[in-house]
Write a protein that holds these residues in place. Structure first.
Motif, PDB file in Angstrom:
ATOM      1  N   LEU A 150      -4.409 -10.716 -11.818  1.00 17.72           N
ATOM      2  CA  LEU A 150      -4.683  -9.681 -12.811  1.00 17.72           C
ATOM      3  C   LEU A 150      -4.612  -8.292 -12.175  1.00 17.72           C
ATOM      4  O   LEU A 150      -5.021  -8.097 -11.028  1.00 17.72           O
ATOM      5  CB  LEU A 150      -6.066  -9.893 -13.423  1.00 17.72           C
ATOM      6  CG  LEU A 150      -6.227 -11.149 -14.281  1.00 17.72           C
ATOM      7  CD1 LEU A 150      -7.684 -11.317 -14.683  1.00 17.72           C
ATOM      8  CD2 LEU A 150      -5.331 -11.090 -15.509  1.00 17.72           C
ATOM      9  N   MET A 151      -4.106  -7.332 -12.945  1.00 16.34           N
ATOM     10  CA  MET A 151      -3.953  -5.968 -12.452  1.00 16.34           C
ATOM     11  C   MET A 151      -4.785  -5.012 -13.289  1.00 16.34           C
ATOM     12  O   MET A 151      -4.868  -5.151 -14.512  1.00 16.34           O
ATOM     13  CB  MET A 151      -2.484  -5.540 -12.501  1.00 16.34           C
ATOM     14  CG  MET A 151      -1.556  -6.414 -11.676  1.00 16.34           C
ATOM     15  SD  MET A 151       0.132  -5.782 -11.710  1.00 16.34           S
ATOM     16  CE  MET A 151       1.017  -7.192 -11.034  1.00 16.34           C
ATOM     17  N   SER A 152      -5.382  -4.035 -12.631  1.00 14.72           N
ATOM     18  CA  SER A 152      -6.164  -3.032 -13.339  1.00 14.72           C
ATOM     19  C   SER A 152      -5.227  -2.081 -14.073  1.00 14.72           C
ATOM     20  O   SER A 152      -4.068  -1.903 -13.697  1.00 14.72           O
ATOM     21  CB  SER A 152      -7.045  -2.265 -12.361  1.00 14.72           C
ATOM     22  OG  SER A 152      -6.271  -1.756 -11.289  1.00 14.72           O
ATOM     23  N   HIS A 174       3.926  -7.028 -13.578  1.00 19.14           N
ATOM     24  CA  HIS A 174       4.851  -7.302 -12.498  1.00 19.14           C
ATOM     25  C   HIS A 174       6.153  -6.554 -12.763  1.00 19.14           C
ATOM     26  O   HIS A 174       6.488  -6.249 -13.911  1.00 19.14           O
ATOM     27  CB  HIS A 174       5.104  -8.815 -12.412  1.00 19.14           C
ATOM     28  CG  HIS A 174       5.945  -9.224 -11.254  1.00 19.14           C
ATOM     29  ND1 HIS A 174       7.302  -9.453 -11.372  1.00 19.14           N
ATOM     30  CD2 HIS A 174       5.635  -9.437  -9.954  1.00 19.14           C
ATOM     31  CE1 HIS A 174       7.792  -9.805 -10.191  1.00 19.14           C
ATOM     32  NE2 HIS A 174       6.807  -9.810  -9.312  1.00 19.14           N
ATOM     33  N   ARG A 175       6.906  -6.240 -11.726  1.00 14.09           N
ATOM     34  CA  ARG A 175       8.152  -5.474 -11.896  1.00 14.09           C
ATOM     35  C   ARG A 175       9.150  -6.176 -12.820  1.00 14.09           C
ATOM     36  O   ARG A 175      10.046  -5.537 -13.376  1.00 14.09           O
ATOM     37  CB  ARG A 175       8.799  -5.206 -10.539  1.00 14.09           C
ATOM     38  CG  ARG A 175       9.149  -6.469  -9.738  1.00 14.09           C
ATOM     39  CD  ARG A 175       9.717  -6.105  -8.372  1.00 14.09           C
ATOM     40  NE  ARG A 175       9.990  -7.277  -7.559  1.00 14.09           N
ATOM     41  CZ  ARG A 175       9.098  -7.883  -6.793  1.00 14.09           C
ATOM     42  NH1 ARG A 175       7.863  -7.392  -6.729  1.00 14.09           N
ATOM     43  NH2 ARG A 175       9.412  -8.942  -6.088  1.00 14.09           N
ATOM     44  N   SER A 176       8.993  -7.484 -12.986  1.00 14.13           N
ATOM     45  CA  SER A 176       9.874  -8.222 -13.888  1.00 14.13           C
ATOM     46  C   SER A 176       9.490  -8.025 -15.356  1.00 14.13           C
ATOM     47  O   SER A 176      10.232  -8.448 -16.251  1.00 14.13           O
ATOM     48  CB  SER A 176       9.815  -9.717 -13.561  1.00 14.13           C
ATOM     49  OG  SER A 176       8.516 -10.226 -13.830  1.00 14.13           O
ATOM     50  N   GLY A 177       8.343  -7.397 -15.595  1.00 15.98           N
ATOM     51  CA  GLY A 177       7.844  -7.241 -16.952  1.00 15.98           C
ATOM     52  C   GLY A 177       6.792  -8.246 -17.331  1.00 15.98           C
ATOM     53  O   GLY A 177       6.188  -8.158 -18.402  1.00 15.98           O
ATOM     54  N   LEU A 223      -7.411 -14.282  -8.021  1.00 15.67           N
ATOM     55  CA  LEU A 223      -7.830 -13.909  -9.371  1.00 15.67           C
ATOM     56  C   LEU A 223      -7.236 -12.562  -9.750  1.00 15.67           C
ATOM     57  O   LEU A 223      -6.948 -12.307 -10.927  1.00 15.67           O
ATOM     58  CB  LEU A 223      -9.357 -13.853  -9.435  1.00 15.67           C
ATOM     59  CG  LEU A 223     -10.085 -15.091  -8.895  1.00 15.67           C
ATOM     60  CD1 LEU A 223     -11.581 -14.846  -8.877  1.00 15.67           C
ATOM     61  CD2 LEU A 223      -9.740 -16.321  -9.715  1.00 15.67           C
ATOM     62  N   ILE A 224      -7.050 -11.683  -8.757  1.00 20.57           N
ATOM     63  CA  ILE A 224      -6.496 -10.351  -8.993  1.00 20.57           C
ATOM     64  C   ILE A 224      -5.318 -10.113  -8.055  1.00 20.57           C
ATOM     65  O   ILE A 224      -5.133 -10.839  -7.070  1.00 20.57           O
ATOM     66  CB  ILE A 224      -7.553  -9.243  -8.757  1.00 20.57           C
ATOM     67  CG1 ILE A 224      -8.053  -9.291  -7.303  1.00 20.57           C
ATOM     68  CG2 ILE A 224      -8.707  -9.387  -9.740  1.00 20.57           C
ATOM     69  CD1 ILE A 224      -8.851  -8.096  -6.872  1.00 20.57           C
ATOM     70  N   HIS A 259      -6.612  -4.574  -6.624  1.00 25.13           N
ATOM     71  CA  HIS A 259      -6.866  -4.257  -8.031  1.00 25.13           C
ATOM     72  C   HIS A 259      -8.256  -4.781  -8.421  1.00 25.13           C
ATOM     73  O   HIS A 259      -8.404  -5.543  -9.379  1.00 25.13           O
ATOM     74  CB  HIS A 259      -5.786  -4.877  -8.920  1.00 25.13           C
ATOM     75  CG  HIS A 259      -4.483  -4.149  -8.901  1.00 25.13           C
ATOM     76  ND1 HIS A 259      -3.984  -3.474  -9.994  1.00 25.13           N
ATOM     77  CD2 HIS A 259      -3.569  -3.972  -7.904  1.00 25.13           C
ATOM     78  CE1 HIS A 259      -2.813  -2.928  -9.685  1.00 25.13           C
ATOM     79  NE2 HIS A 259      -2.540  -3.223  -8.411  1.00 25.13           N
ATOM     80  N   THR A 260      -9.284  -4.344  -7.695  1.00 26.24           N
ATOM     81  CA  THR A 260     -10.607  -4.937  -7.879  1.00 26.24           C
ATOM     82  C   THR A 260     -11.209  -4.649  -9.254  1.00 26.24           C
ATOM     83  O   THR A 260     -12.063  -5.406  -9.728  1.00 26.24           O
ATOM     84  CB  THR A 260     -11.568  -4.437  -6.783  1.00 26.24           C
ATOM     85  OG1 THR A 260     -11.545  -3.004  -6.755  1.00 26.24           O
ATOM     86  CG2 THR A 260     -11.151  -4.980  -5.420  1.00 26.24           C
ATOM     87  N   ALA A 261     -10.750  -3.588  -9.920  1.00 22.08           N
ATOM     88  CA  ALA A 261     -11.252  -3.304 -11.272  1.00 22.08           C
ATOM     89  C   ALA A 261     -10.870  -4.407 -12.248  1.00 22.08           C
ATOM     90  O   ALA A 261     -11.515  -4.572 -13.296  1.00 22.08           O
ATOM     91  CB  ALA A 261     -10.717  -1.962 -11.766  1.00 22.08           C
ATOM     92  N   ALA A 262      -9.847  -5.174 -11.906  1.00 19.34           N
ATOM     93  CA  ALA A 262      -9.397  -6.255 -12.790  1.00 19.34           C
ATOM     94  C   ALA A 262     -10.407  -7.398 -12.858  1.00 19.34           C
ATOM     95  O   ALA A 262     -10.335  -8.234 -13.767  1.00 19.34           O
ATOM     96  CB  ALA A 262      -8.038  -6.782 -12.339  1.00 19.34           C
TER      97      ALA A 262
END
Length: 265
Positions: free
Chosen positions: A11-13, A18-21, A51-52, A56-59
């Motif tokens: 997961l990303m904040s 991902h660059r692929s969309g 998990l992230i 990206h710890t905010a995720a």
């Protein structure tokens, strides 16, 4: 007994993709919705790390919100992209052992063991330090019946050079010795990290690696670098009874296409 199994959410904040969309939040949502629609009778949902996405710890907050809607007890593990301290802040009820994200429980005749393989040097390869290995030895000796060991990094080489460099390569020899000493417990390793379905036998112990909701890694045995591919997101369904263990992989697609199209607008 039925167990649900996911791994490598990444997961990303900030809603990043991902660059692929590929949108990891959408992939998680699709898997959770399908789990609750088809397998609400499961005894546990186990997520074996990453998990992230790294840093990206905010995720973790996004994950906490998503899992708050899940009535099934959840067990979280860490992988090489995770941060133990940030995870513990987001999930105050997380069970730790001397600061490591690992614990064990007895359920329907099976011992479920959750191992922390995050390396102390923050490398992408895995580690089971002497302290963690001693805990495992003690834990296996305290119970009876079959043992399912959930962990992020698989110890086995699988023939994909880039993945084999990042396997559990610190503590793997002693892990094999411990499992041999407790082979009467019928240990079974359940791992993530590879973003692929892989199964086999490692030094006498069977193992399975589960696919991910996130992107997959291609079967390129001549490449030295990882090749990302947009494969179907999926999760595992584990059935355990007195006869043994069966693991299904549930691969999803149609609803992902719809949601990712909508999220891109």
């Amino acid at each position: 007994m039925k167990l649900l199994w996911m791994t490598d959410l990444h997961l990303m904040s900030g809603g990043e993709k991902h660059r692929s969309g590929v949108d990891p939040a959408v992939r998680l949502r699709v898997c959770l919705d399908d789990m609750l629609a088809e397998h609400a009778d499961a005894a546990r949902l186990i997520i074996t790390g990453d998990l992230i996405q790294l840093r990206h710890t905010a995720a973790y907050g996004m994950l906490a919100e998503a899992l708050a809607e899940v009535p099934i007890p959840v067990r979280l593990l860490v992988g090489n992209h995770d941060d133990r301290e940030a995870l513990a802040r987001a999930f105050p009820a997380l069970q730790l052992s001397n600061g490591f994200v690992q614990n064990a429980e007895q359920l329907n005749g099976y011992q479920l063991i959750y191992l922390d393989t995050l390396a102390d040097n923050s490398m992408h390869s895995g580690q089971l330090s002497a302290e963690r290995l001693a805990w495992l030895e003690t834990t296996l000796g305290e119970s009876q019946g079959p043992a399912l060991l959930f962990m992020h990094h698989p110890p086995a080489t699988v023939g994909i050079p880039a993945l084999d460099k990042a396997r559990l390569n610190d503590g793997d020899i002693e892990l094999a010795r411990i499992l041999q000493r407790h082979r009467h417990r019928q240990p079974y390793l359940l791992c993530g990290h590879l973003h692929r379905n892989v199964s086999g036998v490692w030094k006498g112990t069977p193992f399975t690696v589960m696919t991910a909701p996130y992107i997959g890694f291609a079967l390129r045995m001549q490449e030295q670098k990882l090749v990302a591919v947009d494969e179907n997101p999926g999760y595992g369904v584990i059935l355990c009874n007195e006869e043994g263990v069966v693991i299904h992989t549930n691969s999803l697609r149609k609803r992902v296409d719809t949601l990712e199209t909508l999220s891109a607008r």
